[in-house]
Design an enzyme around this catalytic site. Structure first.
Site, PDB file in Angstrom:
ATOM      1  N   SER A  86      -5.326  29.720 -77.774  1.00 48.60           N
ATOM      2  CA  SER A  86      -6.538  30.401 -77.749  1.00 48.60           C
ATOM      3  C   SER A  86      -7.180  30.699 -79.030  1.00 48.60           C
ATOM      4  CB  SER A  86      -6.058  31.843 -77.147  1.00 48.60           C
ATOM      5  OG  SER A  86      -5.859  31.761 -75.595  1.00 48.60           O
ATOM      6  N   LYS A  89     -10.178  28.919 -79.118  1.00 54.35           N
ATOM      7  CA  LYS A  89     -11.835  29.584 -78.478  1.00 54.35           C
ATOM      8  C   LYS A  89     -12.553  30.129 -79.558  1.00 54.35           C
ATOM      9  CE  LYS A  89      -8.873  31.530 -74.808  1.00 54.35           C
ATOM     10  NZ  LYS A  89      -8.325  33.028 -74.027  1.00 54.35           N
ATOM     11  N   TYR A 211     -10.607  22.265 -71.725  1.00 57.16           N
ATOM     12  CA  TYR A 211     -10.235  23.380 -72.024  1.00 57.16           C
ATOM     13  C   TYR A 211      -8.569  23.111 -72.267  1.00 57.16           C
ATOM     14  CZ  TYR A 211      -8.662  28.198 -71.669  1.00 57.16           C
ATOM     15  OH  TYR A 211      -7.843  29.298 -71.964  1.00 57.16           O
ATOM     16  N   TYR A 263      -7.731  40.569 -77.220  1.00 59.53           N
ATOM     17  CA  TYR A 263      -7.793  40.905 -75.829  1.00 59.53           C
ATOM     18  C   TYR A 263      -7.702  42.531 -75.717  1.00 59.53           C
ATOM     19  CZ  TYR A 263      -6.908  35.944 -75.754  1.00 59.53           C
ATOM     20  OH  TYR A 263      -6.534  34.763 -75.927  1.00 59.53           O
ATOM     21  N   VAL A 281      -0.953  31.753 -77.491  1.00 57.05           N
ATOM     22  CA  VAL A 281       0.533  32.107 -76.874  1.00 57.05           C
ATOM     23  C   VAL A 281       1.329  30.955 -77.288  1.00 57.05           C
ATOM     24  CG1 VAL A 281      -0.381  33.013 -74.588  1.00 57.05           C
ATOM     25  CG2 VAL A 281      -0.269  30.521 -74.670  1.00 57.05           C
TER      26      VAL A 281
HETATM   27  O1  DON Z   1      -5.351  29.647 -70.595  1.00 54.91           O
HETATM   28  C1  DON Z   1      -4.477  29.529 -70.944  1.00 54.91           C
HETATM   29  O2  DON Z   1      -3.340  30.079 -70.425  1.00 54.91           O
HETATM   30  C2  DON Z   1      -3.909  29.147 -72.296  1.00 54.91           C
HETATM   31  N1  DON Z   1      -4.262  27.518 -72.585  1.00 54.91           N
HETATM   32  C3  DON Z   1      -4.445  29.758 -73.604  1.00 54.91           C
HETATM   33  C4  DON Z   1      -4.130  31.242 -73.629  1.00 54.91           C
HETATM   34  C5  DON Z   1      -3.638  31.948 -74.649  1.00 54.91           C
HETATM   35  O3  DON Z   1      -3.456  31.520 -75.814  1.00 54.91           O
HETATM   36  C6  DON Z   1      -3.875  33.183 -74.628  1.00 54.91           C
HETATM   37  N2  DON Z   1      -3.821  34.057 -76.036  1.00 54.91           N
HETATM   38  N3  DON Z   1      -3.040  34.603 -76.225  1.00 54.91           N
END
Ligand code: DON
Length: 340
Positions: A86, A89, A211, A263, A281
């Site tokens: 993320s 983003k 994405y 978040y 993550v």
């Molecule tokens: O959308 C997702 O599930 C992942 N590719 C990215 C999520 C993420 O890194 C959330 N952040 N902590």
């Protein structure tokens, strides 16, 4: 590898330079101490909802920083590659703002923190837009804005953006990319909901693929720190001297990182740490101290919000011991306007 701040200007001693060097040495020492202190902390687990991520080495740990005048601190696993997830983003939000302008982006993606988790299925119904660009809905809407005739062209556009920040061509972890593609049904649900509201266009599967691809870009903690330093330097990469992103876009990126980057933990984060930041993550957390530098921590064990456990601890401690909080009255660099 460690470079001491101001080493090359030591023949021009001044109180200011001495003070800055002392602070850099203190900061370097602090990172080393914090790495030693938290190396045995084994709370949390790597993300398991993306099967390929569950297999990463949970004990990797790196702390990296780069200053706006390109001095490095690297402690631990700062050269180990992991997926950016993320944290991408933030960069893609900058690209969307630069490409389409604020008004266009704001029509589709708002700027409100949600208090919800990153993958919440929640839209701003009143304005028919995603709540903010850091939750998955907003990030997918931002990814939809990446121009190009097809996936290949659009992924090349993402790659170029990363290349400018990193100073090298990025690689994608194809196993993680495909793992996300196969299991990302929640993101699929969010995307189709946005299609039904007219927030994104009809090439939904392609945009989702893009994405997932942007999330699977491989970076190191040292890379993230350089990205942070570029943002701290209002968009100019301190290593290459190249302007990567306009300064007014950086302002918007950092505002969103402060209010939404962590978040549903964003409020606590702003209160305790107090700098714009973004978690992923994959285990990375990137923080930016405007005018000073970027700090990145990599450690894959995550808390329930999806943020690195050791990363949170390190940032909290650095904030406290280094007076890093944006509103900390003790911040020495706030005294740049000296009384006459
Ligand atoms: O959308 C997702 O599930 C992942 N590719 C990215 C999520 C993420 O890194 C959330 N952040 N902590």
């Amino acid at each position: 590898m460690l470079r001491r701040y101001g080493a090359e200007v030591s023949e021009r001693p001044s109180i200011e330079i001495d003070e800055r060097r002392a602070r850099f040495d203190f900061f370097t020492d602090l990172c080393e101490r914090l790495h030693a202190r938290y190396a045995d902390l084994d709370e949390g687990e790597p993300a398991a909802y993306i099967p390929e991520l569950a297999g990463v080495d949970p004990d990797r740990f790196g702390i990296a920083a780069v200053t706006v005048d390109d001095h490095d601190v690297r402690v631990g696993d700062c050269g180990h590659a992991f997926t950016i997830q993320s944290i991408s983003k933030l960069l893609l939000y900058g690209l969307a703002l630069e490409t389409h302008g604020r008004e266009y982006v704001l029509e589709r993606v708002g700027v409100s923190p949600t208090g919800e988790s990153f993958n919440s299925i929640e839209l701003d119904e009143e304005h028919r837009r995603a709540p903010n660009p850091m939750v998955n809905a907003g990030a997918i809407a931002v990814t939809d804005m990446i121009e190009g005739a097809g996936l290949e062209e659009r992924i090349a556009r993402v790659g170029e953006t990363f290349e400018r920040y990193l100073g090298r061509r990025p690689e994608i972890d194809r196993a993680v990319w495909s793992s996300e593609r196969q299991t990302g049904n929640r993101n699929r649900a969010i995307a189709y909901l946005m299609l039904s509201h007219g927030i994104i266009g009809p090439r939904v599967e392609e945009t989702l693929d893009l994405y997932f691809g942007q999330c699977s870009v491989l970076v190191t903690a040292a890379d993230l720190a350089l990205i942070g330093a570029t943002l701290a330097n209002y968009g100019v990469n301190p290593r290459t001297g190249e302007r990567i992103v306009p300064a007014d876009v950086v302002r918007d990126m950092l505002t969103i990182a402060l209010t939404c980057g962590m978040y549903d933990y964003a409020g606590e984060w702003a209160y305790t740490v107090g700098v714009p930041a973004k978690s992923g993550v994959g285990g990375g957390i990137l923080g930016v101290l405007p005018g000073v530098g970027g700090l990145a921590v990599f450690s894959p064990r995550l808390d329930p919000h999806g943020a690195s456990v050791r990363g949170l601890r390190v940032f909290e401690e650095v904030s406290r011991e280094f007076d890093m909080h944006l509103f900390d009255p003790a911040r020495p660099w706030q005294r740049v306007v000296a009384p006459a």
